[in-house]
Write a protein that holds these residues in place. Structure first.
Motif, short mmCIF file in Angstrom:
data_model
loop_
_atom_site.label_atom_id
_atom_site.label_comp_id
_atom_site.label_asym_id
_atom_site.label_seq_id
_atom_site.Cartn_x
_atom_site.Cartn_y
_atom_site.Cartn_z
N GLY A 29 102.47 59.60 -0.21
CA GLY A 29 103.75 58.92 -0.01
C GLY A 29 104.92 59.59 -0.71
N GLN A 30 104.67 60.65 -1.47
CA GLN A 30 105.76 61.37 -2.15
C GLN A 30 106.18 62.57 -1.30
N TYR A 31 107.47 62.84 -1.30
CA TYR A 31 108.03 63.96 -0.54
C TYR A 31 108.93 64.76 -1.46
N ASP A 32 109.00 66.08 -1.21
CA ASP A 32 109.88 66.91 -2.02
C ASP A 32 111.32 66.76 -1.54
N ARG A 33 112.22 67.52 -2.14
CA ARG A 33 113.65 67.40 -1.85
C ARG A 33 114.02 67.74 -0.41
N ILE A 34 113.12 68.43 0.29
CA ILE A 34 113.43 68.80 1.68
C ILE A 34 112.60 67.99 2.67
N GLY A 35 111.91 66.96 2.18
CA GLY A 35 111.20 66.05 3.07
C GLY A 35 109.78 66.43 3.42
N VAL A 36 109.21 67.42 2.73
CA VAL A 36 107.83 67.84 2.98
C VAL A 36 106.91 67.03 2.07
N PRO A 37 105.74 66.60 2.57
CA PRO A 37 104.81 65.88 1.68
C PRO A 37 104.57 66.68 0.40
N TYR A 38 104.69 65.99 -0.74
CA TYR A 38 104.66 66.68 -2.04
C TYR A 38 103.37 67.45 -2.28
N VAL A 39 102.27 66.98 -1.72
CA VAL A 39 101.00 67.66 -1.94
C VAL A 39 101.07 69.11 -1.46
N GLU A 40 101.90 69.40 -0.49
CA GLU A 40 102.02 70.77 0.00
C GLU A 40 102.58 71.69 -1.09
N MET A 58 92.89 74.23 -10.36
CA MET A 58 92.86 72.78 -10.60
C MET A 58 94.11 72.33 -11.36
N ALA A 59 94.46 73.07 -12.39
CA ALA A 59 95.65 72.72 -13.17
C ALA A 59 96.91 72.76 -12.29
N ALA A 60 96.98 73.74 -11.41
CA ALA A 60 98.13 73.84 -10.52
C ALA A 60 98.19 72.67 -9.55
N LEU A 61 97.05 72.26 -9.03
CA LEU A 61 97.02 71.11 -8.13
C LEU A 61 97.49 69.84 -8.84
N LEU A 62 97.24 69.77 -10.13
CA LEU A 62 97.57 68.57 -10.91
C LEU A 62 98.83 68.72 -11.74
N HIS A 63 99.56 69.83 -11.59
CA HIS A 63 100.62 70.14 -12.54
C HIS A 63 101.74 69.10 -12.62
N ASP A 64 101.91 68.28 -11.60
CA ASP A 64 102.96 67.26 -11.63
C ASP A 64 102.44 65.83 -11.71
N VAL A 65 101.13 65.63 -11.79
CA VAL A 65 100.63 64.25 -11.75
C VAL A 65 101.02 63.42 -12.97
N LEU A 66 101.08 64.02 -14.14
CA LEU A 66 101.43 63.24 -15.33
C LEU A 66 102.91 62.87 -15.34
N GLU A 67 103.73 63.70 -14.72
CA GLU A 67 105.17 63.46 -14.68
C GLU A 67 105.56 62.54 -13.52
N ASP A 68 104.89 62.68 -12.39
CA ASP A 68 105.37 62.05 -11.16
C ASP A 68 104.47 60.96 -10.58
N THR A 69 103.38 60.63 -11.27
CA THR A 69 102.48 59.58 -10.79
C THR A 69 102.07 58.72 -11.99
N PRO A 70 101.42 57.59 -11.74
CA PRO A 70 100.98 56.75 -12.86
C PRO A 70 99.77 57.31 -13.62
N LEU A 71 99.13 58.36 -13.12
CA LEU A 71 97.94 58.90 -13.78
C LEU A 71 98.26 59.37 -15.20
N THR A 72 97.27 59.20 -16.08
CA THR A 72 97.39 59.66 -17.47
C THR A 72 96.38 60.77 -17.73
N ALA A 73 96.60 61.48 -18.82
CA ALA A 73 95.66 62.53 -19.21
C ALA A 73 94.27 61.95 -19.44
#
Length: 177
Positions: A29-40, A58-73
């Motif tokens: 449900g998250q999209y980047d600034r240009i409207g592309v699904p954020y997972v891309e 793996m780290a790259a796939l998760l690089h924004d989860v702590l900042e942009d989702t409710p997930l914690t370390a």
């Protein structure tokens, strides 16, 4: 590590495909600034660090989860993400009250985190993506990303920068010459 290899607890480490699926769920449900699904975006960053191994992907796939989702370390660790991967994700996560340059200087002290952030920067700097932004945002972000490269690129070997940038945004290779 492959699934089935255990850490001290009984939770097996996740495979790369499972981490990708976790990232997809986290950014659903998250999209980047240009409207592309954020997972891309996170997948493009992961592709940029692929030559450096599964843990970095793996780290790259998760690089924004702590900042942009409710997930914690802690939740990442409990889910079976290796501690070294979580440490890299934490390193590239901007903490509240920390300015961008301070975060970059911290990232630049860690090789794995620097490579992830270089791939992130390279993807965010793609001309085809920037062209879809309003002019004011395009100029502001271009300057921000240029300044970040001035901190990040000298922190790792030029060959590593070339590898990552060549995979994610080859147009930036001209800046290395």
């Amino acid at each position: 590590m492959e699934k089935g290899r255990h850490r001290m607890s009984s939770t097996p480490f996740l495979t790369l495909d499972e981490v990708d699926a976790l990232a997809a769920r986290a950014h659903a449900g998250q999209y980047d600034r240009i409207g592309v699904p954020y997972v891309e975006h996170v997948r493009a960053v992961a592709a940029g660090v692929a030559p450096f191994g599964t843990g970095l992907r793996m780290a790259a796939l998760l690089h924004d989860v702590l900042e942009d989702t409710p997930l914690t370390a802690g939740e990442l660790l409990a889910a079976g993400i290796p501690a070294a991967v979580v440490a890299t994700v934490r390193r590239v996560t901007r903490r509240p009250g920390t300015d961008y340059r301070t975060m970059l200087l911290d990232v630049a002290t860690d090789h794995a985190a620097t490579l992830v952030k270089i791939a992130d920067n390279a993807h965010n700097s793609r001309a085809d993506r920037a062209a879809l932004l309003p002019a004011a945002d395009r100029e502001r972000l271009a300057e921000r990303y240029r300044a970040a490269r001035a901190v990040l690129w000298p922190a790792v070997a030029a060959a590593d920068v070339r590898t990552v940038v060549g995979l994610v945004n080859p147009d930036l290779l001209a800046e290395l010459d």
